[in-house]
Design an enzyme around this catalytic site. Structure first.
Site, short mmCIF file in Angstrom:
data_model
loop_
_atom_site.label_atom_id
_atom_site.label_comp_id
_atom_site.label_asym_id
_atom_site.label_seq_id
_atom_site.Cartn_x
_atom_site.Cartn_y
_atom_site.Cartn_z
N ARG A 65 0.83 -1.19 0.00
CA ARG A 65 0.00 0.00 0.00
C ARG A 65 0.88 1.26 0.00
O ARG A 65 1.97 1.25 0.59
CB ARG A 65 -0.84 -0.04 1.29
CG ARG A 65 -1.79 1.12 1.51
CD ARG A 65 -2.94 1.05 0.60
NE ARG A 65 -4.06 1.88 1.03
CZ ARG A 65 -5.06 2.21 0.22
NH1 ARG A 65 -5.08 1.81 -1.03
NH2 ARG A 65 -6.05 2.93 0.65
N THR A 338 -9.78 0.48 -9.42
CA THR A 338 -8.81 -0.38 -8.80
C THR A 338 -8.85 -1.58 -9.71
O THR A 338 -9.74 -1.67 -10.56
CB THR A 338 -9.30 -0.69 -7.37
OG1 THR A 338 -9.19 0.52 -6.61
CG2 THR A 338 -8.54 -1.78 -6.68
N THR A 356 -4.08 -0.59 -7.19
CA THR A 356 -4.89 0.60 -7.45
C THR A 356 -4.07 1.88 -7.59
O THR A 356 -2.95 1.98 -7.07
CB THR A 356 -5.90 0.81 -6.30
OG1 THR A 356 -6.84 1.81 -6.67
CG2 THR A 356 -5.24 1.21 -5.01
N ASN A 358 -6.24 4.43 -6.96
CA ASN A 358 -7.39 5.00 -6.27
C ASN A 358 -8.43 5.46 -7.30
O ASN A 358 -9.20 4.67 -7.79
CB ASN A 358 -7.02 6.12 -5.30
CG ASN A 358 -8.17 6.42 -4.35
OD1 ASN A 358 -9.05 5.58 -4.17
ND2 ASN A 358 -8.20 7.59 -3.77
N ASP A 380 -7.73 8.45 0.55
CA ASP A 380 -8.25 7.34 1.36
C ASP A 380 -8.03 7.56 2.86
O ASP A 380 -8.54 6.81 3.68
CB ASP A 380 -7.61 6.01 0.92
CG ASP A 380 -8.45 5.31 -0.16
OD1 ASP A 380 -9.59 5.74 -0.40
OD2 ASP A 380 -7.96 4.34 -0.75
N SER A 409 -7.80 1.07 3.50
CA SER A 409 -8.25 0.61 2.19
C SER A 409 -9.45 -0.32 2.34
O SER A 409 -9.72 -0.83 3.43
CB SER A 409 -7.10 -0.14 1.51
OG SER A 409 -7.52 -0.78 0.34
N SER A 410 -10.15 -0.54 1.23
CA SER A 410 -11.19 -1.57 1.21
C SER A 410 -10.77 -2.76 0.35
O SER A 410 -11.54 -3.71 0.19
CB SER A 410 -12.49 -1.00 0.61
OG SER A 410 -12.95 0.05 1.38
N GLY A 430 -13.69 -1.39 -6.90
CA GLY A 430 -15.01 -0.87 -6.52
C GLY A 430 -15.03 -0.10 -5.21
O GLY A 430 -16.10 0.10 -4.63
N GLY A 431 -13.85 0.33 -4.71
CA GLY A 431 -13.84 1.12 -3.47
C GLY A 431 -14.55 0.35 -2.37
O GLY A 431 -14.31 -0.84 -2.15
N1 GLY Z 1 -8.37 3.19 -3.13
C1 GLY Z 1 -9.43 2.32 -2.81
C2 GLY Z 1 -9.12 1.43 -1.66
O1 GLY Z 1 -7.97 1.23 -1.36
O2 GLY Z 1 -10.02 0.95 -1.02
#
Ligand code: GLY
Length: 527
Positions: A65, A338, A356, A358, A380, A409-410, A430-431
């Protein structure tokens, strides 16, 4: 088998496997090939997460990340009156987090890969030199973003062009950058000439990333989140992703119910999932962030006792109000940019990796000389506690900006075992909807007995606590179900499309079935 967002990337991954490479070699190749063929999300200027399960059953998680620059500060996106400055965290130099992708693929390859670097890089460099076809969907995405490319970049970038469908776009500068990384290793990106050019470019564009930020960047091996759901064992990403914890919470909250007795995507099924999702996303916003900076009460959040208590006031008769379990105000802007890929090699090793920038094309900043886009991952963070980010997610103190910290993050790359054997590897962009798309896809296969292809391509819905509404892919849901949910008191929001899930299923006869989401240009290849 490799399933990814682009035919070219899946093919290159499979060619690496055919050469005798393993899933970790194919990961490096597929991730880099996505940076060439899918530049709106595939990247070397962003970051990601990877979950693996080796053929001996050992598992692990890699966190590559992005992190906040050393010069970042909690209120860097606020004006002197404490108001959020429009677009500062979502575009341009200040929105860029320190990229982790190159560190991630080198770390995975160094620890578990088997091929020489040049064997992996050469086909990707050739792809960048020969170019890739612009698909209809890609053209649309580029056209929608041209005005932002012009606004954010000081000079005209190569993507600011009225491309024809199927036109070939070549990436000589990216090929050159990749060649240098192949020859000089990851230090080229974090300490070498490439690093120097990158830092200077970011500085000229108002950013604060320094050579020290790049030099000190490290990909980190983490313990994945592991839990049982009925006879499945689910392995998913731990913080700084919220994915594993939320998937664990949601699936544990619904586990006591006989899901098989509901019809797929019936209103009862939707209500049950939505109420579990609502409760989990409320916890996400209060408790989750970078575990190297905050204490996360993981054990408590995942305990059966706590989750049973959370569902105590659930009723099929009427919704729980989000205001009764949390706080916040919200506007909703969605982005899907992403990308996820799944790999199972001929030796039985499996990988799920999500990467990603983002937003679509990240910060929209494109460094021409090096040939890639930079992320806007700083958004984020919770740039002002209690306010939503671009996914409408509300963050708390746990996810405030601090120098060197990873933003929450998701992204939820996930591997599933059944009776101790590999069963599935899957993930999606998809966030915030990543988490709920993963849960639904696992349930589609396990509870509703769908094939992988059906599971990734069936209709999805999503609730994230705030805003207090169910987002659905309305073309998949009949009016009766929507009406029934509205009568029960739910607000329904038509989301267009939710996620693009790519997964691989191991069938009972041990053959593999790829599920490539038809919402995108995604493709599965195997041999
Ligand atoms: N940038 C989207 C996530 O990391 O959830």
């Amino acid at each position: 088998m490799v399933v990814s967002a682009r035919e070219e990337a899946s093919k290159i991954g499979v060619e690496i496997l055919k050469k005798g490479g393993n899933a970790f070699d194919a990961m490096m190749a597929t991730e880099l090939a996505l940076a060439v063929s899918y530049p709106s999300a595939g990247n070397i200027g962003g970051g990601g997460f990877m979950i693996f399960r080796k053929n001996d059953g050992s598992i692990g998680a890699l966190d590559y990340r992005e992190k906040a620059p050393i010069k970042s500060s909690r209120d860097m996106f606020l004006d002197d009156k404490g108001k959020i400055v429009d677009e500062l965290s979502t575009s341009g130099g200040l929105s860029v987090g320190v990229p982790g992708t190159i560190a991630g693929v080198f770390e995975a390859h160094q620890k578990y890969g088997s091929l020489e670097l040049h064997e992996i890089f050469e086909p990707v460099i050739e792809l960048a030199e020969k170019g890739v076809k612009i698909t209809t969907k890609q053209k649309k995405r580029i056209d929608e973003n041209r005005k932002y490319f012009r606004k954010i970049n000081k000079s005209v970038i190569k993507f600011d062009k009225d491309f024809k469908e199927n036109e070939i776009i070549k990436f000589p500068m990216l090929a050159k950058t990749l060649k240098k990384i192949m020859l000089n290793g990851k230090d080229e990106f974090y300490e070498g000439e490439t690093a120097e050019k990158l830092v200077e470019f970011i500085r000229q564009n108002g950013g604060i990333i320094t050579m020290d930020d790049l030099k000190t960047y490290k990909a980190i091996w983490r313990e994945p989140i592991v839990f049982d759901y009925k006879n499945l064992r689910i392995i998913s990403m731990s913080p700084p992703s919220s994915g594993g914890i939320c998937i664990n919470q949601i699936m544990s909250m619904i586990e006591p119910y006989e899901i098989k007795l509901f019809k797929h995507n019936s209103s009862e099924y939707i209500k049950l999932l939505v109420e579990a999702e609502r409760r989990s996303f409320a916890d996400r916003s209060h408790f989750l962030g970078d575990p190297d900076f905050i204490d996360i009460p993981t054990e408590k959040l995942l305990s059966k006792e706590y989750l049973t208590f959370r569902m105590k006031n659930f009723s099929f008769e009427s919704p729980t109000k989000s205001d009764d379990i949390g706080y916040g105000k919200i506007d909703l802007i969605e982005s899907n940019e992403t990308t996820h890929y799944s790999i199972v090699d001929q030796y039985g090793n499996a990988i799920a990796a999500t990467t990603t920038l983002n937003g679509t094309f990240g910060s929209k900043l494109y460094i021409q000389e090096l040939g890639f886009f930079l992320n806007n991952e700083m958004d984020d963070f919770s740039i002002k506690p209690g306010y939503p980010n671009m996914y409408g997610l509300i963050g708390g103190e746990a996810n405030k900006i601090e120098p060197g910290k990873r933003m929450l993050s998701s992204m939820s790359p996930t591997i599933v075992e059944k009776n101790n054997n590999l069963f599935m590897t899957l993930g999606t962009p998809g966030g915030s909807t990543i988490i709920t798309s993963i849960v639904q896809t696992i349930l589609n296969v396990h509870e509703f007995e769908m094939s992988m292809h059906e599971a990734v391509n069936s209709g999805r819905f999503h609730h994230q606590w705030k805003p207090d509404s169910i987002r659905i892919e309305s073309n998949f849901f009949n009016n009766k179900i929507v009406k029934d949910l509205k009568i029960s008191g739910y607000k329904i929001y038509d989301n267009g499309s939710i996620g693009r899930v790519d997964g691989i299923l191991v069938r009972p006869d041990k053959t593999l079935e790829g599920g490539a989401d038809e919402r995108g240009d995604d493709k599965a290849f195997g041999f």
